[in-house]
Write a protein that holds these residues in place. Structure first.
Motif, short mmCIF file in Angstrom:
data_model
loop_
_atom_site.label_atom_id
_atom_site.label_comp_id
_atom_site.label_asym_id
_atom_site.label_seq_id
_atom_site.Cartn_x
_atom_site.Cartn_y
_atom_site.Cartn_z
N GLY A 55 47.27 32.00 44.08
CA GLY A 55 46.88 30.97 45.02
C GLY A 55 47.16 31.31 46.47
N GLU A 56 47.70 32.48 46.72
CA GLU A 56 48.00 32.92 48.08
C GLU A 56 47.02 34.03 48.47
OE1 GLU A 56 50.65 31.68 49.86
OE2 GLU A 56 51.13 30.34 48.20
N GLU A 57 46.99 34.34 49.75
CA GLU A 57 46.27 35.53 50.18
C GLU A 57 47.11 36.72 49.72
OE1 GLU A 57 45.05 37.68 54.32
OE2 GLU A 57 44.90 35.50 54.21
N TYR A 58 46.47 37.67 49.05
CA TYR A 58 47.22 38.79 48.48
C TYR A 58 47.80 39.66 49.60
CZ TYR A 58 44.61 37.44 44.30
OH TYR A 58 44.07 36.73 43.25
N PRO A 59 49.12 39.88 49.56
CA PRO A 59 49.74 40.70 50.60
C PRO A 59 49.23 42.14 50.53
CG PRO A 59 51.40 39.80 49.09
CD PRO A 59 50.07 39.38 48.58
N LYS A 60 49.12 42.74 51.69
CA LYS A 60 48.73 44.14 51.74
C LYS A 60 49.91 44.99 51.26
CE LYS A 60 47.22 47.73 54.86
NZ LYS A 60 47.00 48.15 56.24
N PRO A 61 49.66 45.94 50.35
CA PRO A 61 50.75 46.80 49.88
C PRO A 61 51.36 47.60 51.04
CG PRO A 61 48.86 46.99 48.43
CD PRO A 61 48.41 46.22 49.64
N GLN A 62 52.68 47.67 51.04
CA GLN A 62 53.38 48.43 52.05
C GLN A 62 53.42 49.90 51.66
OE1 GLN A 62 57.30 46.87 52.65
NE2 GLN A 62 56.59 44.83 53.15
N ASP A 63 53.62 50.74 52.65
CA ASP A 63 53.85 52.16 52.41
C ASP A 63 55.36 52.34 52.23
OD1 ASP A 63 54.17 54.89 52.42
OD2 ASP A 63 53.02 55.22 54.25
N PRO A 64 55.81 52.74 51.04
CA PRO A 64 57.25 52.80 50.79
C PRO A 64 57.95 54.06 51.29
CG PRO A 64 56.08 53.41 48.81
CD PRO A 64 55.04 53.02 49.83
N LYS A 65 57.24 54.94 51.99
CA LYS A 65 57.84 56.23 52.35
C LYS A 65 59.09 56.10 53.21
CE LYS A 65 54.77 57.24 56.19
NZ LYS A 65 53.59 57.98 56.57
N ASN A 66 59.26 54.99 53.91
CA ASN A 66 60.46 54.81 54.74
C ASN A 66 61.51 53.90 54.10
OD1 ASN A 66 59.51 56.47 56.85
ND2 ASN A 66 58.25 54.80 57.63
N TRP A 67 61.27 53.47 52.88
CA TRP A 67 62.26 52.65 52.20
C TRP A 67 63.48 53.50 51.89
CZ3 TRP A 67 58.99 49.75 47.95
CH2 TRP A 67 58.07 48.90 48.57
N GLU A 68 64.65 52.98 52.16
CA GLU A 68 65.88 53.70 51.85
C GLU A 68 66.36 53.26 50.47
OE1 GLU A 68 68.84 53.77 54.91
OE2 GLU A 68 67.30 53.80 56.48
N LEU A 69 66.54 54.24 49.59
CA LEU A 69 66.91 53.96 48.21
C LEU A 69 68.31 54.44 47.90
CD1 LEU A 69 63.64 55.10 46.40
CD2 LEU A 69 64.25 52.80 47.13
N GLU A 70 68.94 53.74 46.97
CA GLU A 70 70.22 54.17 46.43
C GLU A 70 69.94 55.19 45.32
OE1 GLU A 70 73.20 53.20 47.59
OE2 GLU A 70 72.14 52.00 49.11
#
Length: 97
Positions: A55-70
């Motif tokens: 029921g929402e406008e579908y969010p645009k997928p983010q580019d995860p290349k800068n996500w900091e992961l554990e």
């Protein structure tokens, strides 16, 4: 047909509750799910994302290349078939026992 692909973060957890996998997405605020296995976590992620964005406008997928992961985290791309999910949801609500 509307298929969406979102990156999510799967965290492998071992604590007092046991060993399981939690999933969150910086792309879908508030979306959290889990599974006993990696595969279960991915399976439940499609439902969690679809529930959050229905029921929402579908969010645009983010580019995860800068996500900091554990070290216990992985990025996984999950396909969400909104057309199929909405049909399944409609079928289930009509055929409740």
């Amino acid at each position: 047909m509307k298929k969406l692909i979102y990156p999510v973060i799967i965290t492998e957890v071992t604590d007092e509750d046991g060993h399981y996998f939690c999933v969150s997405s910086p792309n879908i605020k508030g979306m959290v799910t889990q599974g006993d296995t990696f595969e279960d976590a991915v399976y439940w992620t499609e439902d969690a994302i679809a529930t959050m964005i229905e029921g929402e406008e579908y969010p645009k997928p983010q580019d995860p290349k800068n996500w900091e992961l554990e070290p216990n985290e992985s990025i996984v791309y999950v396909t969400v078939d909104m057309e199929r999910w909405l049909q399944d949801k409609s079928y289930k609500s009509i055929n409740r026992t």
